[in-house]
Write an enzyme that holds these catalytic residues in place. Structure first.
Site, PDB file in Angstrom:
ATOM      1  N   ASN A 289      -6.496  12.101   6.452  1.00  0.00           N
ATOM      2  CA  ASN A 289      -6.549  11.023   7.444  1.00  0.00           C
ATOM      3  C   ASN A 289      -6.821  11.537   8.853  1.00  0.00           C
ATOM      4  O   ASN A 289      -7.066  10.745   9.767  1.00  0.00           O
ATOM      5  CB  ASN A 289      -5.279  10.186   7.406  1.00  0.00           C
ATOM      6  CG  ASN A 289      -5.313   9.206   6.246  1.00  0.00           C
ATOM      7  OD1 ASN A 289      -6.383   8.848   5.755  1.00  0.00           O
ATOM      8  ND2 ASN A 289      -4.150   8.791   5.783  1.00  0.00           N
TER       9      ASN A 289
ATOM     10  N   SER B  49       2.039   7.710   4.697  1.00  0.00           N
ATOM     11  CA  SER B  49       0.726   8.152   5.195  1.00  0.00           C
ATOM     12  C   SER B  49       0.797   8.542   6.655  1.00  0.00           C
ATOM     13  O   SER B  49      -0.047   9.290   7.137  1.00  0.00           O
ATOM     14  CB  SER B  49      -0.294   7.020   5.095  1.00  0.00           C
ATOM     15  OG  SER B  49      -0.613   6.745   3.782  1.00  0.00           O
TER      16      SER B  49
ATOM     17  N   GLU C 143      -1.571  15.517  -1.258  1.00  0.00           N
ATOM     18  CA  GLU C 143      -1.160  16.374  -0.147  1.00  0.00           C
ATOM     19  C   GLU C 143       0.357  16.585  -0.250  1.00  0.00           C
ATOM     20  O   GLU C 143       1.093  15.617  -0.425  1.00  0.00           O
ATOM     21  CB  GLU C 143      -1.498  15.718   1.197  1.00  0.00           C
ATOM     22  CG  GLU C 143      -2.991  15.622   1.456  1.00  0.00           C
ATOM     23  CD  GLU C 143      -3.340  14.889   2.764  1.00  0.00           C
ATOM     24  OE1 GLU C 143      -4.409  15.150   3.307  1.00  0.00           O
ATOM     25  OE2 GLU C 143      -2.541  14.046   3.218  1.00  0.00           O
TER      26      GLU C 143
ATOM     27  N   HIS D  37       2.027  13.068  -0.870  1.00  0.00           N
ATOM     28  CA  HIS D  37       1.139  11.972  -0.458  1.00  0.00           C
ATOM     29  C   HIS D  37      -0.032  11.806  -1.427  1.00  0.00           C
ATOM     30  O   HIS D  37      -0.950  12.630  -1.461  1.00  0.00           O
ATOM     31  CB  HIS D  37       0.629  12.271   0.970  1.00  0.00           C
ATOM     32  CG  HIS D  37      -0.225  11.205   1.555  1.00  0.00           C
ATOM     33  ND1 HIS D  37      -1.381  11.454   2.258  1.00  0.00           N
ATOM     34  CD2 HIS D  37      -0.097   9.853   1.550  1.00  0.00           C
ATOM     35  CE1 HIS D  37      -1.910  10.319   2.655  1.00  0.00           C
ATOM     36  NE2 HIS D  37      -1.156   9.343   2.237  1.00  0.00           N
TER      37      HIS D  37
HETATM   38  P1  NAI Z   1       2.908  -2.138  -1.232  1.00  0.00           P
HETATM   39  O1  NAI Z   1       3.180  -3.189  -0.222  1.00  0.00           O
HETATM   40  O2  NAI Z   1       1.860  -2.368  -2.251  1.00  0.00           O
HETATM   41  O3  NAI Z   1       4.277  -1.833  -2.039  1.00  0.00           O
HETATM   42  C1  NAI Z   1       5.510  -1.616  -1.423  1.00  0.00           C
HETATM   43  C2  NAI Z   1       6.616  -2.055  -2.410  1.00  0.00           C
HETATM   44  O4  NAI Z   1       7.868  -1.617  -1.909  1.00  0.00           O
HETATM   45  C3  NAI Z   1       6.714  -3.571  -2.598  1.00  0.00           C
HETATM   46  O5  NAI Z   1       6.671  -3.884  -3.979  1.00  0.00           O
HETATM   47  C4  NAI Z   1       8.076  -3.936  -1.992  1.00  0.00           C
HETATM   48  O6  NAI Z   1       8.719  -4.986  -2.680  1.00  0.00           O
HETATM   49  C5  NAI Z   1       8.825  -2.631  -2.142  1.00  0.00           C
HETATM   50  N1  NAI Z   1       9.917  -2.452  -1.202  1.00  0.00           N
HETATM   51  C6  NAI Z   1       9.951  -2.750   0.123  1.00  0.00           C
HETATM   52  N2  NAI Z   1      11.116  -2.384   0.654  1.00  0.00           N
HETATM   53  C7  NAI Z   1      11.853  -1.833  -0.340  1.00  0.00           C
HETATM   54  C8  NAI Z   1      13.131  -1.248  -0.410  1.00  0.00           C
HETATM   55  N3  NAI Z   1      13.919  -1.168   0.653  1.00  0.00           N
HETATM   56  N4  NAI Z   1      13.538  -0.753  -1.603  1.00  0.00           N
HETATM   57  C9  NAI Z   1      12.758  -0.834  -2.702  1.00  0.00           C
HETATM   58  N5  NAI Z   1      11.522  -1.375  -2.691  1.00  0.00           N
HETATM   59  C10 NAI Z   1      11.085  -1.873  -1.529  1.00  0.00           C
HETATM   60  O7  NAI Z   1       2.660  -0.787  -0.407  1.00  0.00           O
HETATM   61  P2  NAI Z   1       1.772   0.491  -0.805  1.00  0.00           P
HETATM   62  O8  NAI Z   1       0.385   0.273  -0.388  1.00  0.00           O
HETATM   63  O9  NAI Z   1       2.075   0.846  -2.219  1.00  0.00           O
HETATM   64  O10 NAI Z   1       2.381   1.605   0.186  1.00  0.00           O
HETATM   65  C11 NAI Z   1       3.637   2.177  -0.009  1.00  0.00           C
HETATM   66  C12 NAI Z   1       3.745   3.479   0.781  1.00  0.00           C
HETATM   67  O11 NAI Z   1       2.707   4.366   0.385  1.00  0.00           O
HETATM   68  C13 NAI Z   1       3.653   3.359   2.297  1.00  0.00           C
HETATM   69  O12 NAI Z   1       4.510   4.309   2.864  1.00  0.00           O
HETATM   70  C14 NAI Z   1       2.196   3.719   2.568  1.00  0.00           C
HETATM   71  O13 NAI Z   1       2.021   4.263   3.860  1.00  0.00           O
HETATM   72  C15 NAI Z   1       1.965   4.788   1.525  1.00  0.00           C
HETATM   73  N6  NAI Z   1       0.562   4.970   1.127  1.00  0.00           N
HETATM   74  C16 NAI Z   1      -0.264   3.904   0.881  1.00  0.00           C
HETATM   75  C17 NAI Z   1      -1.582   4.113   0.479  1.00  0.00           C
HETATM   76  C18 NAI Z   1      -2.489   2.959   0.190  1.00  0.00           C
HETATM   77  O14 NAI Z   1      -3.719   3.170   0.155  1.00  0.00           O
HETATM   78  N7  NAI Z   1      -1.988   1.757  -0.015  1.00  0.00           N
HETATM   79  C19 NAI Z   1      -2.122   5.467   0.294  1.00  0.00           C
HETATM   80  C20 NAI Z   1      -1.141   6.514   0.480  1.00  0.00           C
HETATM   81  C21 NAI Z   1       0.127   6.256   0.918  1.00  0.00           C
END
Ligand code: NAI
Length: 389
Positions: A189, A118, A151, A139
């Site tokens: 954003n 993001s 996006e 995205h």
């Molecule tokens: P989250 O914390 O729910 O999930 C992240 C997952 O990645 C976890 O299950 C973790 O165990 C895993 N992980 C961490 N390091 C790792 C690695 N080296 N290799 C494999 N798996 C690994 O996070 P979320 O909210 O799903 O966000 C993920 C990405 O998406 C971020 O870059 C965030 O900026 C982006 N994003 C998030 C949004 C949201 O509303 N939550 C919306 C749009 C984008």
């Protein structure tokens, strides 16, 4: 044709994206370092599928097909035969770069390597690859299966072919694509910032309460949620961090200045719905006291006009800087954050003279750079032009 998709990170976003790709008929491998995350992703999908089945949105064969399309894997190497990989792990540049350079050793030369980040620049993530031209931002919005918008963000290194193939696959997944320049906040954003920032400022000036501001935006503007309800929904910690990141990334442009009120709410743990208290109290279920009874229509009109013109100004400025096309800017706001109308279409409806006049009134009152009118609005007003979206 892209058929094999690897997803890295099985949290909120990764599991949602896996569902989208599997529903569209791709064969998906979902990888996470944590077994618990994979187990949760699998169990959550089962629940979602059961709900869709109950509602009659899918039949049991489709449920089976979607679930069978996803394999849960605990080694990055398993993603080696992917045509496309989308990374959705922690928002940390060094960790993402490490994962990308390792992944590139396993996948074929034609594999597109995308990030769902993001806030990080796609150029910086792409720089970790031997073949950065295959890297792109894809995205999604939360929840990925429900939000129509995606996006797509080419970095300066991204090839035309990578962009073309990425747009094609995301459209095949039944999503609306908005192509954005690799700049902070991409479209949504960035353009949405005044919805929160101007609302917080109106409150800080003592002009209106949270409930009055929310009512004005809903009742006059037709927004589904007011700014304070929405910040409570997103979480004040998350929303504050996005604002602060965008502010810093824009070299402290005062238009994106974060608010002390929100910072204190986040510090106090008044995060919103998830903590039971934010701008409103959620401890006894959802109790929104939107103050409909004492609705002052003249005051509400002022609140709405001020927030709306700041949003229009932001959308026009994004177009001025060629962040995206007019159509994509409007689609992004209606499909990514459910705005009732596209902001440029709204500008046409209100008239360029109204937009310029309202911005100049704010500037005259405050003499702050925050209220500078976009050169594009001025130019269009002079030329008697419309966005025509
Ligand atoms: P989250 O914390 O729910 O999930 C992240 C997952 O990645 C976890 O299950 C973790 O165990 C895993 N992980 C961490 N390091 C790792 C690695 N080296 N290799 C494999 N798996 C690994 O996070 P979320 O909210 O799903 O966000 C993920 C990405 O998406 C971020 O870059 C965030 O900026 C982006 N994003 C998030 C949004 C949201 O509303 N939550 C919306 C749009 C984008």
């Amino acid at each position: 044709m892209i058929k094999k998709v690897g997803i890295i990170g099985g949290g909120t976003m990764g599991s949602g994206i896996a569902q989208v790709a599997a529903t569209a008929g791709c064969s998906v491998k979902l990888y996470d370092t944590k077994t618990e995350a994979l187990e949760k992703a699998k169990a959550d999908l089962e629940k979602i599928m059961d709900r869709l089945l109950e509602k009659g949105k899918i039949n049991s064969e489709e449920k089976q097909r979607i679930q069978n399309n996803i394999k849960y894997v605990n080694s990055l190497k398993e993603l080696k035969d992917s045509d496309l990989t989308i990374e959705a792990i922690v928002e940390n540049l060094e960790i993402k770069k490490n994962v990308f350079s390792t992944l590139e050793k396993f996948v074929g030369d034609d594999c597109i390597i995308a990030s769902n980040t993001s806030s990080l620049s796609i150029a910086s993530i792409a720089s970790s690859l031997q073949k950065p031209e295959r890297c792109i931002g894809i995205h999604f919005f939360n929840p990925a299966p429900l939000m129509k918008l995606v996006e797509v963000i080419p970095a300066i290194q991204t090839s035309e072919e990578t962009l073309k193939n990425s747009v094609e696959i995301i459209k095949n997944w039944n999503k609306t694509v908005a192509v954005a320049k690799d700049t902070p906040g991409f479209i949504v954003n960035r353009v949405a910032r005044p919805f929160y920032g101007e609302a917080l400022r109106i409150y800080e000036e003592g002009f209106a309460s949270f409930a009055e501001i929310d009512s004005a935006m809903k009742e006059i503007g037709g927004f589904r949620m007011g700014p304070f309800e929405l910040m409570d929904f997103i979480g004040n910690d998350v929303n504050y961090t996005v604002t602060e990141t965008v502010f810093e990334a824009f070299y402290y442009d005062p238009r994106y200045k974060p608010s002390f009120t929100q910072k204190r709410f986040a510090e106090a743990g008044y995060l919103g719905r998830k903590s039971g208290k934010g701008y409103y109290n959620y401890s006894d279920g959802v109790s929104l006291s939107a103050g409909e009874g004492d609705f002052d229509s003249e005051k509400a009109e002022q609140i709405f006009n001020r927030i709306l013109v700041m949003l229009i100004n932001e959308a026009a400025d994004a177009l001025f800087w060629n962040i995206a096309s007019a159509e994509d800017i409007d689609n992004a706001m209606t499909k990514g954050v459910n705005y009732p109308k596209g902001l440029l279409a709204w500008a046409d409806e209100k008239g360029m003279d109204w937009c310029v006049k309202k911005m100049d009134e704010l500037y005259d009152e405050y003499h702050e750079d925050r209220y500078r009118c976009s050169p594009l609005l001025r130019r269009m007003n002079k030329g008697g032009l419309r966005f025509g979206v």
